[in-house]
Design an enzyme around this catalytic site. Structure first.
Site, PDB file in Angstrom:
ATOM      1  N   LYS A  36     -40.053  16.298  -7.327  1.00  0.00           N
ATOM      2  CA  LYS A  36     -40.115  15.006  -6.614  1.00  0.00           C
ATOM      3  C   LYS A  36     -38.816  14.241  -6.822  1.00  0.00           C
ATOM      4  CE  LYS A  36     -42.109  11.169  -8.700  1.00  0.00           C
ATOM      5  NZ  LYS A  36     -41.259  10.002  -8.622  1.00  0.00           N
ATOM      6  N   ASN A  37     -38.311  14.258  -8.072  1.00  0.00           N
ATOM      7  CA  ASN A  37     -37.131  13.437  -8.378  1.00  0.00           C
ATOM      8  C   ASN A  37     -35.826  14.125  -8.019  1.00  0.00           C
ATOM      9  OD1 ASN A  37     -38.913  11.549  -9.160  1.00  0.00           O
ATOM     10  ND2 ASN A  37     -38.603  11.783 -11.348  1.00  0.00           N
ATOM     11  N   ARG A 108     -39.591   2.151  -5.263  1.00  0.00           N
ATOM     12  CA  ARG A 108     -38.309   1.823  -5.886  1.00  0.00           C
ATOM     13  C   ARG A 108     -37.259   2.874  -5.554  1.00  0.00           C
ATOM     14  NH1 ARG A 108     -35.162   2.273  -9.913  1.00  0.00           N
ATOM     15  NH2 ARG A 108     -34.297   0.416 -10.905  1.00  0.00           N
ATOM     16  N   CYS A 132     -42.034  -2.391 -11.840  1.00  0.00           N
ATOM     17  CA  CYS A 132     -43.340  -1.741 -11.694  1.00  0.00           C
ATOM     18  C   CYS A 132     -44.017  -1.768 -13.051  1.00  0.00           C
ATOM     19  CB  CYS A 132     -43.163  -0.334 -11.173  1.00  0.00           C
ATOM     20  SG  CYS A 132     -42.455   0.753 -12.384  1.00  0.00           S
ATOM     21  N   ARG A 137     -37.241  -2.720 -14.487  1.00  0.00           N
ATOM     22  CA  ARG A 137     -36.454  -1.810 -13.636  1.00  0.00           C
ATOM     23  C   ARG A 137     -35.502  -2.579 -12.710  1.00  0.00           C
ATOM     24  NH1 ARG A 137     -40.163   3.094 -11.808  1.00  0.00           N
ATOM     25  NH2 ARG A 137     -38.162   4.153 -11.848  1.00  0.00           N
ATOM     26  N   PRO A 138     -34.631  -3.390 -13.298  1.00  0.00           N
ATOM     27  CA  PRO A 138     -33.657  -4.133 -12.484  1.00  0.00           C
ATOM     28  C   PRO A 138     -32.630  -3.190 -11.860  1.00  0.00           C
ATOM     29  CG  PRO A 138     -33.139  -4.338 -14.799  1.00  0.00           C
ATOM     30  CD  PRO A 138     -34.442  -3.583 -14.727  1.00  0.00           C
ATOM     31  N   ILE A 139     -31.821  -3.711 -10.968  1.00  0.00           N
ATOM     32  CA  ILE A 139     -30.762  -2.874 -10.384  1.00  0.00           C
ATOM     33  C   ILE A 139     -29.388  -3.483 -10.663  1.00  0.00           C
ATOM     34  CG2 ILE A 139     -32.239  -1.892  -8.559  1.00  0.00           C
ATOM     35  CD1 ILE A 139     -30.689  -3.755  -6.582  1.00  0.00           C
ATOM     36  N   ASP A 140     -29.279  -4.183 -11.773  1.00  0.00           N
ATOM     37  CA  ASP A 140     -28.003  -4.826 -12.123  1.00  0.00           C
ATOM     38  C   ASP A 140     -26.856  -3.819 -12.243  1.00  0.00           C
ATOM     39  OD1 ASP A 140     -29.622  -3.952 -14.288  1.00  0.00           O
ATOM     40  OD2 ASP A 140     -28.230  -4.886 -15.684  1.00  0.00           O
ATOM     41  N   LEU A 141     -27.165  -2.613 -12.695  1.00  0.00           N
ATOM     42  CA  LEU A 141     -26.083  -1.617 -12.848  1.00  0.00           C
ATOM     43  C   LEU A 141     -25.579  -1.153 -11.483  1.00  0.00           C
ATOM     44  CD1 LEU A 141     -27.487   0.513 -15.816  1.00  0.00           C
ATOM     45  CD2 LEU A 141     -26.162  -1.599 -15.871  1.00  0.00           C
ATOM     46  N   ASP A 326     -40.745  10.716 -18.789  1.00  0.00           N
ATOM     47  CA  ASP A 326     -41.806  11.010 -17.822  1.00  0.00           C
ATOM     48  C   ASP A 326     -42.858  11.952 -18.377  1.00  0.00           C
ATOM     49  OD1 ASP A 326     -39.664  10.937 -14.881  1.00  0.00           O
ATOM     50  OD2 ASP A 326     -40.587   9.369 -16.090  1.00  0.00           O
ATOM     51  N   ILE A 348     -36.586   4.451 -23.218  1.00  0.00           N
ATOM     52  CA  ILE A 348     -36.085   4.217 -21.866  1.00  0.00           C
ATOM     53  C   ILE A 348     -36.741   3.002 -21.198  1.00  0.00           C
ATOM     54  CG2 ILE A 348     -35.731   5.261 -19.578  1.00  0.00           C
ATOM     55  CD1 ILE A 348     -34.299   6.857 -21.727  1.00  0.00           C
ATOM     56  N   ARG A 436     -48.747  10.605  -6.063  1.00  0.00           N
ATOM     57  CA  ARG A 436     -47.308  10.358  -5.846  1.00  0.00           C
ATOM     58  C   ARG A 436     -46.458  11.357  -6.609  1.00  0.00           C
ATOM     59  NH1 ARG A 436     -45.446   4.352  -6.638  1.00  0.00           N
ATOM     60  NH2 ARG A 436     -43.482   5.437  -6.320  1.00  0.00           N
TER      61      ARG A 436
HETATM   62  C1  EPZ Z   1     -35.623   7.892 -12.532  1.00  0.00           C
HETATM   63  O1  EPZ Z   1     -35.870   6.516 -12.344  1.00  0.00           O
HETATM   64  C2  EPZ Z   1     -36.935   8.597 -12.227  1.00  0.00           C
HETATM   65  N1  EPZ Z   1     -37.319   8.322 -10.834  1.00  0.00           N
HETATM   66  C3  EPZ Z   1     -38.019   8.093 -13.167  1.00  0.00           C
HETATM   67  O2  EPZ Z   1     -39.202   8.857 -12.912  1.00  0.00           O
HETATM   68  C4  EPZ Z   1     -37.581   8.362 -14.607  1.00  0.00           C
HETATM   69  O3  EPZ Z   1     -38.550   7.842 -15.490  1.00  0.00           O
HETATM   70  C5  EPZ Z   1     -36.231   7.687 -14.851  1.00  0.00           C
HETATM   71  O4  EPZ Z   1     -35.265   8.163 -13.896  1.00  0.00           O
HETATM   72  C6  EPZ Z   1     -35.690   7.958 -16.253  1.00  0.00           C
HETATM   73  O5  EPZ Z   1     -35.576   9.335 -16.439  1.00  0.00           O
HETATM   74  C7  EPZ Z   1     -36.718   9.018  -9.846  1.00  0.00           C
HETATM   75  O6  EPZ Z   1     -35.852   9.843 -10.079  1.00  0.00           O
HETATM   76  C8  EPZ Z   1     -37.186   8.712  -8.448  1.00  0.00           C
HETATM   77  P1  EPZ Z   1     -33.046   4.817 -14.613  1.00  0.00           P
HETATM   78  P2  EPZ Z   1     -34.615   5.478 -12.325  1.00  0.00           P
HETATM   79  O7  EPZ Z   1     -32.166   4.094 -13.650  1.00  0.00           O
HETATM   80  O8  EPZ Z   1     -33.437   6.146 -11.739  1.00  0.00           O
HETATM   81  C9  EPZ Z   1     -32.844   0.602 -16.742  1.00  0.00           C
HETATM   82  C10 EPZ Z   1     -41.451   9.223 -12.368  1.00  0.00           C
HETATM   83  O9  EPZ Z   1     -42.526   9.040 -12.938  1.00  0.00           O
HETATM   84  N2  EPZ Z   1     -31.958   0.171 -15.646  1.00  0.00           N
HETATM   85  O10 EPZ Z   1     -32.511   6.002 -15.343  1.00  0.00           O
HETATM   86  O11 EPZ Z   1     -35.096   4.234 -11.722  1.00  0.00           O
HETATM   87  C11 EPZ Z   1     -34.267   0.836 -16.258  1.00  0.00           C
HETATM   88  O12 EPZ Z   1     -34.974  -0.385 -16.200  1.00  0.00           O
HETATM   89  C12 EPZ Z   1     -40.373   8.168 -12.437  1.00  0.00           C
HETATM   90  O13 EPZ Z   1     -41.162  10.258 -11.711  1.00  0.00           O
HETATM   91  C13 EPZ Z   1     -31.401  -1.103 -15.698  1.00  0.00           C
HETATM   92  O14 EPZ Z   1     -31.630  -1.857 -16.644  1.00  0.00           O
HETATM   93  O15 EPZ Z   1     -34.396   5.264 -13.886  1.00  0.00           O
HETATM   94  C14 EPZ Z   1     -34.805   1.757 -17.306  1.00  0.00           C
HETATM   95  O16 EPZ Z   1     -35.224   0.989 -18.421  1.00  0.00           O
HETATM   96  C15 EPZ Z   1     -40.776   7.001 -13.318  1.00  0.00           C
HETATM   97  N3  EPZ Z   1     -30.603  -1.505 -14.677  1.00  0.00           N
HETATM   98  C16 EPZ Z   1     -33.581   2.598 -17.696  1.00  0.00           C
HETATM   99  O17 EPZ Z   1     -32.432   1.868 -17.242  1.00  0.00           O
HETATM  100  C17 EPZ Z   1     -30.296  -0.695 -13.617  1.00  0.00           C
HETATM  101  O18 EPZ Z   1     -29.538  -1.119 -12.720  1.00  0.00           O
HETATM  102  C18 EPZ Z   1     -33.539   3.958 -17.022  1.00  0.00           C
HETATM  103  O19 EPZ Z   1     -33.631   3.736 -15.642  1.00  0.00           O
HETATM  104  C19 EPZ Z   1     -30.883   0.607 -13.584  1.00  0.00           C
HETATM  105  C20 EPZ Z   1     -31.690   1.016 -14.610  1.00  0.00           C
END
Ligand code: EPZ
Length: 456
Positions: A36-37, A108, A132, A137-141, A326, A348, A436
């Site tokens: 899926k990912n 998201r 969620c 899960r902000p998008i500041d980065l 996950d 995480i 999902r």
């Molecule tokens: C991906 O989410 C996966 N989703 C998630 O799987 C997975 O848990 C996650 O990576 C970590 O491995 C998909 O690939 C669709 P991140 P993603 O950006 O990309 C913080 C599932 O069940 N962060 O690596 O959104 C964030 O809040 C899902 O299949 C910021 O603070 O994860 C988190 O604490 C759940 N600011 C950490 O980083 C940002 O701008 C990791 O998030 C971006 C992220």
């Protein structure tokens, strides 16, 4: 082009499961689907192509349907053939980069589309889900990176609009963000000049997508390392090459942990064990017998493994190749049966233990030490007061009048594991969440001998 409506409403399906009362009696084979990912990012990457991009071995999950809907609303031609497990996307017909608000709020993962759209069309606007159940899960980065790549970002509430021609830059990710790494890698493919991304995530899904983009003309080096260098150029050409979705390591790991808890003999096929070493090594160290092949993992004769001989252990979730967040809920469900104490440390996400309350209601001994740490005391072979059910220590189902909830995709699977291991009948609401991430779960579990059915 008329776009068929997609029912975004939360489904009300639930799963009804007869517990095995602590017996490891499931048997059989399960085939792992495409990840899926991985498929969601490959779908987003289709926007980088001048011609049609074909994705093979695509799973047929809710998120795939939603992202296909979002791309269609933007004007892309998207054909999903669930039987052939193939998705064909031609993004050259996209006319709008203002992403449908309903859909982006509901998923998201759609934020990954913004990189390719901004890079190709010079602008993109979208709504971000407020976060969620597993965290803010902000998008500041993403915003920080877009600004460094030369874009202008304006935000009002949860609505973002970003525009500007992208030019290469150096970006250091404050966190090894999976989505951020993929989104900026894709944006950099069309940005002018050289982009260096540092502190990148290295998940196998990122590596497989990057390698495919390189086959289609992208200039990316450092794939699978913390530093990737991308030289921007023109649109990519698939030229008939297909992106083959890699096996879903999280689905495979989920079935592996379910098998270790509830199966005597489970063969997991069409997976990549190399992507699961953090899980297989932990289970082997604890005393679970696994046979590992090139594309299979086999739990055999597990009924002989007494819980008294499976010692508890502690786990810390970590970016790949560490233990995946996950699989955190599923591992905790497993640990409830081992012997001794183990700590699960979730590095995480800050809110990923909501499911623990359900396991505790079923009799598990889990103490929340802080929002990121729980202590699990396994039933193991020791007598644990209050959990006796005919001398066998186990989880006790709560019955139909106290339904369990699937809080998110992965917690939902952990609750299914607990319900299968428990004594009695469990009802799990929000099966939609489980859909999902896992195709036709009840059919596949029934094929292994579980008594499980879906009810509206
Ligand atoms: C991906 O989410 C996966 N989703 C998630 O799987 C997975 O848990 C996650 O990576 C970590 O491995 C998909 O690939 C669709 P991140 P993603 O950006 O990309 C913080 C599932 O069940 N962060 O690596 O959104 C964030 O809040 C899902 O299949 C910021 O603070 O994860 C988190 O604490 C759940 N600011 C950490 O980083 C940002 O701008 C990791 O998030 C971006 C992220």
């Amino acid at each position: 082009m008329e776009v068929r409506p997609y029912n975004l409403a939360m489904h009300t399906d639930c799963l009804v499961i007869e517990g095995l009362a602590g017996k490891k009696s499931l048997k059989g084979t399960v085939q792992i689907n495409g990840a899926k990912n991985a498929v969601l990012k490959a779908m987003a990457a289709s926007v980088l192509f001048s011609d049609e991009m074909v994705i093979a071995n695509a799973p047929d999950t809710e998120d795939v349907k939603k992202l296909a809907h979002l791309l269609r609303l933007a004007g892309a031609e998207v054909a999903v053939d669930a039987a052939k497990k193939e998705i064909r996307i031609n993004a050259s017909t996209i006319t709008s980069t203002d992403l449908d608000h309903e859909t982006t709020k509901a998923m998201r993962g759609s934020v990954m589309l913004t990189g390719p759209l901004l890079a190709r069309f010079g602008k993109v606007s979208f709504n971000v889900p407020g976060g969620c159940v597993i965290g803010a899960r902000p998008i500041d980065l993403y915003v920080d990176a877009y600004k460094k790549l030369g874009a202008k970002v304006s935000v009002s509430g949860d609505h973002y609009s970003i525009d500007g021609a992208l030019s290469g830059a150096e970006v250091f990710f404050a966190l090894q963000t999976v989505g951020g790494t993929e989104t900026m890698m894709m944006a950099a493919v069309l940005a002018k000049g050289m982009t260096v991304l540092k502190n990148c995530a290295m998940e196998p899904e990122i590596v497989s997508l990057a390698e495919f983009l390189v086959q289609c003309g992208a200039k990316i080096s450092g794939i699978g390392t913390p530093t990737m260098t991308i030289y921007g150029g023109g649109l990519l050409k698939a030229g008939g090459k297909k992106y083959h979705t890699i096996p879903d390591r999280i689905e495979a790991g989920s079935f592996l942990l379910l098998g270790a808890l509830c199966a005597d003999d489970l063969l997991i096929e069409q997976c990549n064990p190399l992507h699961l070493e953090s899980v297989t090594s932990a289970l082997r160290n604890a005393g679970v017998a696994l046979m590992i092949g090139k594309d299979s993992i086999h739990i055999k004769g597990n009924v002989k493994t007494k819980w008294a001989d499976v010692s508890s252990f502690s786990v810390r979730t970590h970016e790949y190749p560490g233990f995946p967040t996950d699989l955190q809920p599923q591992m905790v469900a497993f640990l409830t049966h081992t012997t001794g104490e183990g700590i699960m440390f979730e590095t995480i996400f800050e809110g990923r233990f909501k499911y623990v309350q359900d396991l505790v209601r079923m009799g598990a001994e889990i103490t929340e030490m802080n929002p990121r740490e729980v202590l699990v005391r396994g039933f193991g072979g020791e007598a644990v007061s209050g959990n006796t059910a005919g001398g066998q220590k186990m989880l006790l189902a709560l019955g139909a009048d106290e339904p369990l909830r699937a809080h998110d995709i992965r917690a939902g699977f952990a609750i299914v594991m607990a319900a299968l291991a428990a004594k009695g009948t469990s009802v799990i609401q929000n099966a939609y969440y489980i859909d999902r991430g896992y195709e036709r779960l009840e059919e596949r579990l029934a094929a292994l001998g579980a008594t499980i059915r879906r009810e509206k």
